[in-house]
Structures are given as structure tokens and as C-alpha cells.
Design a protein around this motif. Structure first.
Motif, short mmCIF file in Angstrom:
data_model
loop_
_atom_site.label_atom_id
_atom_site.label_comp_id
_atom_site.label_asym_id
_atom_site.label_seq_id
_atom_site.Cartn_x
_atom_site.Cartn_y
_atom_site.Cartn_z
N VAL A 1 38.94 41.76 41.43
CA VAL A 1 39.81 41.81 40.24
C VAL A 1 40.27 40.40 39.88
O VAL A 1 40.42 39.53 40.75
CB VAL A 1 41.04 42.72 40.44
CG1 VAL A 1 40.62 44.16 40.66
CG2 VAL A 1 41.94 42.26 41.58
N THR A 2 40.48 40.21 38.57
CA THR A 2 41.00 38.90 38.13
C THR A 2 42.51 38.98 37.92
O THR A 2 43.11 38.00 37.50
CB THR A 2 40.29 38.41 36.86
OG1 THR A 2 40.43 39.40 35.84
CG2 THR A 2 38.82 38.15 37.10
N ALA A 3 43.10 40.16 38.20
CA ALA A 3 44.55 40.39 38.23
C ALA A 3 45.21 40.37 36.85
O ALA A 3 44.69 39.80 35.90
CB ALA A 3 45.25 39.41 39.16
N THR B 1 40.69 45.11 28.16
CA THR B 1 40.08 46.44 28.32
C THR B 1 41.06 47.50 27.84
O THR B 1 40.72 48.37 27.03
CB THR B 1 39.74 46.70 29.81
OG1 THR B 1 38.91 45.66 30.27
CG2 THR B 1 39.08 48.04 30.00
N TYR C 1 37.82 34.52 34.56
CA TYR C 1 36.45 34.99 34.83
C TYR C 1 35.54 33.84 35.29
O TYR C 1 34.65 34.06 36.10
CB TYR C 1 35.87 35.72 33.62
CG TYR C 1 36.31 37.18 33.59
CD1 TYR C 1 35.90 38.06 34.59
CD2 TYR C 1 37.16 37.66 32.60
CE1 TYR C 1 36.32 39.38 34.60
CE2 TYR C 1 37.58 38.99 32.60
CZ TYR C 1 37.15 39.85 33.60
OH TYR C 1 37.56 41.16 33.61
N SER D 1 36.39 43.81 29.39
CA SER D 1 36.30 43.07 28.14
C SER D 1 34.87 42.51 28.08
O SER D 1 34.16 42.54 29.09
CB SER D 1 37.31 41.92 28.15
OG SER D 1 37.01 41.06 29.24
N ASP E 1 45.22 47.06 44.15
CA ASP E 1 46.25 46.14 44.65
C ASP E 1 46.84 45.29 43.54
O ASP E 1 46.17 45.00 42.54
CB ASP E 1 45.64 45.19 45.69
CG ASP E 1 46.71 44.48 46.49
OD1 ASP E 1 47.74 45.10 46.80
OD2 ASP E 1 46.53 43.29 46.81
N ALA F 1 36.47 45.36 38.45
CA ALA F 1 37.32 46.11 37.51
C ALA F 1 37.73 45.17 36.39
O ALA F 1 38.24 44.08 36.64
CB ALA F 1 38.55 46.66 38.23
C1 LIG Z 1 40.04 50.25 35.80
C2 LIG Z 1 40.70 48.95 36.11
C3 LIG Z 1 41.31 48.78 37.35
C4 LIG Z 1 41.94 47.57 37.67
N1 LIG Z 1 42.53 47.44 38.90
C5 LIG Z 1 43.17 46.28 39.21
C6 LIG Z 1 43.82 46.11 40.46
O1 LIG Z 1 43.82 46.99 41.34
N2 LIG Z 1 44.46 44.94 40.69
C7 LIG Z 1 44.49 43.93 39.78
O2 LIG Z 1 45.09 42.89 40.06
N3 LIG Z 1 43.88 44.05 38.59
C8 LIG Z 1 43.23 45.19 38.27
N4 LIG Z 1 42.60 45.32 37.06
C9 LIG Z 1 42.65 44.17 36.13
C10 LIG Z 1 41.32 43.50 36.01
O3 LIG Z 1 40.86 42.93 37.21
C11 LIG Z 1 41.37 42.38 34.96
O4 LIG Z 1 42.16 41.29 35.42
C12 LIG Z 1 41.99 42.82 33.65
O5 LIG Z 1 41.52 44.09 33.28
C13 LIG Z 1 41.66 41.79 32.58
O6 LIG Z 1 40.29 41.73 32.39
P1 LIG Z 1 39.64 42.37 31.09
O7 LIG Z 1 40.22 41.56 29.96
O8 LIG Z 1 38.16 42.20 31.29
O9 LIG Z 1 40.07 43.78 31.05
C14 LIG Z 1 41.97 46.51 36.73
C15 LIG Z 1 41.34 46.69 35.48
C16 LIG Z 1 40.71 47.88 35.17
C17 LIG Z 1 40.05 48.04 33.83
#
Ligand SMILES: Cc1cc2nc3c(=O)[nH]c(=O)nc-3n(C[C@H](O)[C@H](O)[C@H](O)COP(=O)(O)O)c2cc1C
Length: 434
Positions: free
Chosen positions: A128-130, A335, A149, A220, A58, A217
Motif C-alpha cells: 500500500v502507498t498509504a 480510487t 507510486y 487510480s 493496516d 491496493a
Molecule cells: C481496496 C483498498 C484497500 C486499501 N487498504 C489500505 C491499507 O490497508 N492501508 C493503507 O495504508 N492504505 C490502503 N489503501 C490505500 C492505497 O494503498 C493507496 O494509497 C490509495 O488508495 C491511493 O492510491 P490510489 O490513488 O491509486 O487509489 C487501500 C486502497 C484500496 C483501494
């Protein structure tokens, strides 16, 4: 090394099989996308294949420009969508995505627990943190990953405490004594934290027979730390086997650091599948799907993720480690930018090659373009290497490819002894525990 556990497999309900040019096929049924029957059909096929869950990602924003050449898939609310198919299914898990950055925890605790009741214990929450959407929620800027986070951790704690605040055991339905509920078992949570102040209790009992699985999801270092502290599984973006092995090893050791068993967290990469009856057919399917892929958008993606501007570069020029500027301070997803940097450092690809890789084209997902046999061999290889505990299928290219995934590929995994032949439990948590 692979353990003897069965794989855990989910099916994405985001219609990835209609992306690119695929929705233009005569049999795409793109007109059905906003109906519940459309998703019920896929959920039933997934249940017939005995999958652990169906899953709806989403987002909470819309960039109208991105709809110019696409069908405008429309973002049905995932929890509402899954509730609408709960009644037409009986065993399969229903994994909804809800952002901790924008919603209030009381509402989310209630929504997911409602889905849990309406599906008899089959709800799951993808935390998710979006990536975007702050302006729809009164925020001029996207909060930093650290802020997001920290909020996610407090949010999740509040949700779990709200779920505990009204246990199912409090429901008595004692007609003779005239006691509907044992109110002494229902407790406020009186939470006062950095981000939230929530008194509780939740206005809905918890479905007590099985906990709601938590999936996360985002990978990082802080994302991994958060996931390993609370999640039952991580939805991972791992375009290559080594990235998946590293991630799984790291998450398992972080889980132990949080006092949990290593097996408490499962790694479920997205698996993008372009399946044909022959390899050539699969390659053609991929090429046709991406025939009009927008070069400008891909170049902009690389710029946002790495700070490297390839606008004027010729296709045959190699992108080397020396070309990579220092990683930008602010990226949408660490990520995804880390995975792209990793690819450039490792392969030093030409521009033309780089523009076709999943790190740029898709969501950095593991990808198989080939026959069902190729996909089975690849899945076995990753399982043997300890690169994953299962996967979330994101078929691409056509409805036929999505059907081939569910109706041909999954049964072959069961025949090979890698996946269940039938459900042994009835709840989502029970499927994940197998
Ligand atoms: C495989 C994957 C799927 C994700 N799916 C969604 C999603 O459906 N909706 C959303 O708002 N964010 C999604 N995200 C974003 C993560 O929730 C997160 O906000 C973003 O990756 C930043 O965090 P990070 O720096 O740990 O990667 C997704 C991230 C990854 C890696």
C-alpha cells in the motif's frame, strides 16, 4: 466471461464484524481483540474452509476522535500478528500489509521473508502507498500520488532484489566439509536510485520453494499501472459489477502491456457481507449496526472526496451531475473519490440514499445484505460476468455473520464447484496458482 478456474478467496482479519454497534453485542468478545487466540480462531476456521489466505490491512496513524464511540480496535502490527498465528495453522496464506511510503525496504524485505520462513512459504505482501500518517514519519505533507507510486515501484524492486541476494541454495549445512553457507552465491545489490540507496545483501536467505505473492491496493490510473506491472492480485474496491468488469479488463490489458499474461493479475474485490437467515434479518442486522452512524462524518467524507458540501441539503434532494464541482486536486484516495463520482453521475441519488451507500459508509466495497443463497447467487453472477477472480470477505454486523460466512457460505461455493474442496499445495503462491 468466466473461466473455469476456481475462485481465490481471502478472509479479512480486520474485525469488520465488530464495526458500528456490533462490538456492543454480548457475544462480541471485543475484550479478546488484542490477543493472538482471537485471530487464530478465525484463521483456523478459514483454513477449515480451505481459503487461500487471511489478510490484515493496516494504517500508521490514530485519530483519537474516531475512538469515541468505538471500542478502539488497536492496530496490532500485521506482520507480527500473522507470525503469531503461523504456528497454529499449516496451509492458509498469511497476507500482511506494509506501506511503501513510510518504511525502509530493507526492513520490509526482512520482515516478510521472516514471516515466510516461520510459516513455511505462506507469507504474502499487500503493498500500500498509504492514505495518512505522514506526520508520524517526519513529513509535513502526504507525498503526492505520483511520488508515492514512484517510490513504491523502486521500493518493490529493491525488496525483490534483496530477496534474490541471498538464495536458499546458498545454505549448505555440510557438516563434514565444515561449510555452512556457500558465500559465493550471496551478492550485494548495490542499489542507487531516486529514493533509496541499499547495498545488501539481505541478512536472511529467501525461502526458495515458492515466491512471495504480491498484492496491491489502490486503483487510480497510476495505481493500476503499478499493480499490473508487478502484482499477482489487486485488492479492489468495486461497489458495482460494472466497475469491477472495467477494472479487471483494464488490469488484464495493462498486464499484457507490461509483457505479462493477462491472467498474471487477479482481481479480488472486498466483499462486505451482512448475512441473515432471512432477508429481513440481514436488513435488520445492517440497520442495527449503523444505527448511530455519524451523519457529519459522512458529509465530511463526501466533501473531502468530491468537493461537494451537503451540510445544508435536505434528505430528499437529489445530487446530480450538475452539482458535482470539478474533482479536487488533492484527495486521500483517487480510487475512492472516482467511485463516488461515478455513483453520483450514474444514479443521481437523493442525499438520504447517498448516505447509505458503500461508497460513503464503508470502503466502497461490493456489498451483499441478504441470505447465504443471495450471496451465492451474487457471487456466481459476478464470476460469470468476468467481474472478479475471487474476493476478500469482510463480514459485518456480528460475530455470527462472520461465522456464517466461513462455516456456511464458503462450503456452499465449494459444493457449487466454484471453490476448492481441499488444498492441493502448501504455499500461498501455490494456492493462487491453482
Ligand atoms: C481496496 C483498498 C484497500 C486499501 N487498504 C489500505 C491499507 O490497508 N492501508 C493503507 O495504508 N492504505 C490502503 N489503501 C490505500 C492505497 O494503498 C493507496 O494509497 C490509495 O488508495 C491511493 O492510491 P490510489 O490513488 O491509486 O487509489 C487501500 C486502497 C484500496 C483501494
Amino acid at each position: 466471461m468466466r473461466n473455469n478456474k476456481m475462485l481465490h478467496i481471502g478472509m479479512s482479519l480486520a474485525p469488520t464484524w465488530l464495526s458500528g454497534e456490533a462490538w456492543r453485542r454480548p457475544d462480541s468478545n471485543v475484550e479478546g481483540l488484542l490477543t493472538s487466540d482471537y485471530y487464530l480462531d478465525i484463521a483456523r476456521r478459514s483454513e477449515a474452509a480451505k481459503l487461500d489466505f487471511v489478510f490484515r490491512p493496516d494504517t500508521l496513524f490514530l485519530h483519537p476522535k474516531m475512538l469515541e464511540s468505538g471500542p478502539g480496535f488497536g492496530a496490532l502490527d500485521p506482520t507480527v500478528l500473522l507470525a503469531s498465528i503461523a504456528h497454529g495453522t499449516s496451509r492458509i496464506g498469511l497476507l500482511s500489509t506494509v506501506s511503501t511510503t513510510f518504511y525502509p525496504p530493507y526492513v520490509v524485505a526482512r520482515q516478510i521473508q521472516s514471516l515466510n520462513w516461520l510459516s513455511n512459504g505462506r507469507a504474502g505482501w499487500n503493498i500500500v502507498t498509504a492514505l495518512d500518517g505522514n506526520e508520524n514519519f517526519g513529513l509535513a505533507d502526504m507525498p503526492t500520488p505520483e511520488e508515492r507510486y514512484a517510490r513504491a515501484a523502486e521500493f518493490t524492486e529493491v525488496v525483490r532484489r534483496l530477496w534474490d541476494s541471498f538464495p536458499e541454495a546458498a545454505i549448505r549445512h555440510d557438516r563434514e566439509a565444515g561449510i555452512g553457507t556457500d558465500a559465493s552465491l550471496i551478492r550485494p545489490i548495490d542499489h542507487e536510485g531516486g529514493c533509496f540507496s541499499v547495498k545488501g545483501p539481505l541478512n536472511l536467505p529467501s525461502f526458495g520453494r515458492s515466491p512471495v505473492p504480491l498484492i496491491q491496493a489502490g486503483a487510480s490510473p497510476i495505481g493500476r499501472d503499478f499493480a499490473s506491472s508487478i502484482a499477482d492480485a489487486i485488492f479492489a474496491a468495486t461497489p458495482d459489477r460494472d466497475a469491477a468488469i472495467d477494472l479487471r479488463r483494464d488490469l488484464r490489458s495493462r498486464a499484457e502491456g507490461h509483457g505479462r499474461p493477462a491472467d498474471a493479475i487477479k482481481v479480488l474485490p472486498g466483499l462486505s457481507l451482512y448475512l441473515g437467515r432471512t432477508r429481513q434479518e440481514a436488513r435488520d442486522l445492517f440497520a442495527e449496526t449503523h444505527a448511530r452512524a455519524d451523519r457529519g462524518r459522512k458529509i465530511a467524507t463526501i466533501l473531502e472526496m468530491t468537493g461537494l458540501d451537503l451540510s445544508d441539503w435536505p434528505d430528499e434532494r437529489r445530487v446530480t451531475s450538475a452539482d458535482l464541482p470539478t474533482a479536487p486536486e488533492k484527495v486521500r484516495s483517487r480510487t475512492h473519490s472516482d467511485l463516488l463520482r461515478r455513483l453520483i453521475l450514474r444514479d443521481e441519488p437523493t442525499v438520504a440514499d447517498l448516505l447509505t451507500r458503500p461508497e460513503v459508509m464503508g470502503s466502497s466495497h461490493w456489498q451483499v445484505i441478504g441470505t447465504v443463497d443471495d450471496a451465492i447467487a451474487e457471487i456466481m453472477d459476478w464470476a460469470d460476468a468476468g467481474a472478479m477472480d475471487g474476493f476478500i470477505a469482510v463480514p459485518g454486523g456480528s460475530v455470527a455473520c462472520m461465522h456464517r460466512t466461513l462455516d456456511e457460505m464458503i462450503p456452499r461455493l465449494s459444493e457449487a464447484g466454484l471453490f476448492r474442496n481441499d488444498y492441493s499445495g502448501t504455499t500461498f503462491a501455490e494456492h493462487l496458482a491453482e
